[in-house]
Design a protein around this motif. Structure first.
Motif, short mmCIF file in Angstrom:
data_model
loop_
_atom_site.label_atom_id
_atom_site.label_comp_id
_atom_site.label_asym_id
_atom_site.label_seq_id
_atom_site.Cartn_x
_atom_site.Cartn_y
_atom_site.Cartn_z
N ALA A 56 22.42 -15.47 43.31
CA ALA A 56 21.12 -15.29 43.93
C ALA A 56 20.55 -13.88 43.80
O ALA A 56 19.33 -13.72 43.76
CB ALA A 56 21.20 -15.66 45.41
N VAL A 57 21.40 -12.89 43.75
CA VAL A 57 20.92 -11.50 43.77
C VAL A 57 20.91 -10.94 42.35
O VAL A 57 21.96 -10.82 41.72
CB VAL A 57 21.82 -10.63 44.68
CG1 VAL A 57 21.40 -9.18 44.64
CG2 VAL A 57 21.82 -11.16 46.10
N PRO A 58 19.74 -10.60 41.85
CA PRO A 58 19.69 -9.99 40.52
C PRO A 58 20.12 -8.52 40.59
O PRO A 58 20.06 -7.89 41.64
CB PRO A 58 18.22 -10.12 40.13
CG PRO A 58 17.49 -10.18 41.41
CD PRO A 58 18.41 -10.81 42.42
N SER A 109 28.71 -11.65 35.35
CA SER A 109 28.62 -10.26 35.79
C SER A 109 27.91 -9.40 34.74
O SER A 109 27.10 -8.52 35.09
CB SER A 109 30.00 -9.68 36.10
OG SER A 109 30.83 -9.73 34.97
N TRP A 115 22.49 -5.02 40.29
CA TRP A 115 23.81 -4.49 40.60
C TRP A 115 24.51 -5.25 41.74
O TRP A 115 25.73 -5.41 41.71
CB TRP A 115 23.71 -3.01 40.96
CG TRP A 115 23.42 -2.17 39.76
CD1 TRP A 115 22.18 -1.84 39.28
CD2 TRP A 115 24.37 -1.62 38.86
NE1 TRP A 115 22.31 -1.10 38.14
CE2 TRP A 115 23.65 -0.94 37.87
CE3 TRP A 115 25.75 -1.63 38.81
CZ2 TRP A 115 24.28 -0.27 36.83
CZ3 TRP A 115 26.37 -0.95 37.78
CH2 TRP A 115 25.65 -0.29 36.80
N GLY A 116 23.78 -5.67 42.74
CA GLY A 116 24.39 -6.38 43.86
C GLY A 116 25.08 -7.66 43.42
O GLY A 116 26.22 -7.94 43.80
N GLY A 117 24.39 -8.44 42.61
CA GLY A 117 24.97 -9.67 42.09
C GLY A 117 26.12 -9.40 41.14
O GLY A 117 27.12 -10.12 41.12
N ALA A 169 29.23 -8.46 43.19
CA ALA A 169 29.80 -9.66 43.82
C ALA A 169 30.56 -10.48 42.78
O ALA A 169 31.65 -10.98 43.05
CB ALA A 169 28.69 -10.49 44.46
N ARG A 221 24.22 -9.97 35.19
CA ARG A 221 23.69 -9.29 36.37
C ARG A 221 23.57 -7.78 36.15
O ARG A 221 22.72 -7.13 36.75
CB ARG A 221 24.55 -9.57 37.61
CG ARG A 221 24.51 -11.00 38.05
CD ARG A 221 23.09 -11.39 38.38
NE ARG A 221 23.01 -12.78 38.78
CZ ARG A 221 22.04 -13.59 38.42
NH1 ARG A 221 21.07 -13.17 37.65
NH2 ARG A 221 22.03 -14.83 38.82
N VAL A 229 26.14 -15.07 46.21
CA VAL A 229 25.44 -13.79 46.11
C VAL A 229 25.27 -13.40 44.65
O VAL A 229 24.21 -12.93 44.23
CB VAL A 229 26.19 -12.69 46.90
CG1 VAL A 229 25.65 -11.30 46.57
CG2 VAL A 229 26.10 -12.95 48.39
#
Length: 119
Positions: free
Chosen positions: A65-67, A112, A69-71, A74, A115, A62
């Protein structure tokens, strides 16, 4: 040949050279080790062995793959877990193991930060 004694009230000794707590630890290390005993016991006795590694792999995927705040969140969860384990295992590691843990922590910090938009 050693035998196991499973009678109530009898403790099985730890294998030679392994201890649950760091010998002579005081202060912060002792407090962290004592507070970590319950979550570690829970992870190793109540949760199937595959759950923690699978959750970390999913969170790391995650993070890749997720740009945004979500990434970043994670990656921070994975960073916190890896930092916790690195801190607990630090006294028993050699130079190579310590270098590997520091490299992993630096990688997760950079991931982090990326991201969250630092780069």
């Amino acid at each position: 040949m050693a035998t196991r004694d499973n009678r109530p009230g009898r403790r099985r000794p730890l294998p030679q050279g392994e201890q649950f707590f760091t010998p002579g630890a005081a202060g912060l290390r002792k407090a962290v080790e004592e507070r970590s005993a319950v979550p570690m016991a829970f992870l190793y006795t109540q949760v199937p062995r595959w759950v923690a590694p699978a959750a970390l792999v999913i969170l790391l995927l995650v993070a890749f793959a997720v740009p945004g705040w979500g990434g970043g969140l994670a990656a921070l969860v994975v960073l916190a877990f890896v930092a916790w384990l690195a801190y607990l295992s630090w006294p028993s590691l050699g130079p190579g193991g310590r270098l590997l843990r520091v490299a992993m922590l630096v990688f997760l910090i950079v991931l982090s930060a990326d991201r969250f938009g630092a780069f």
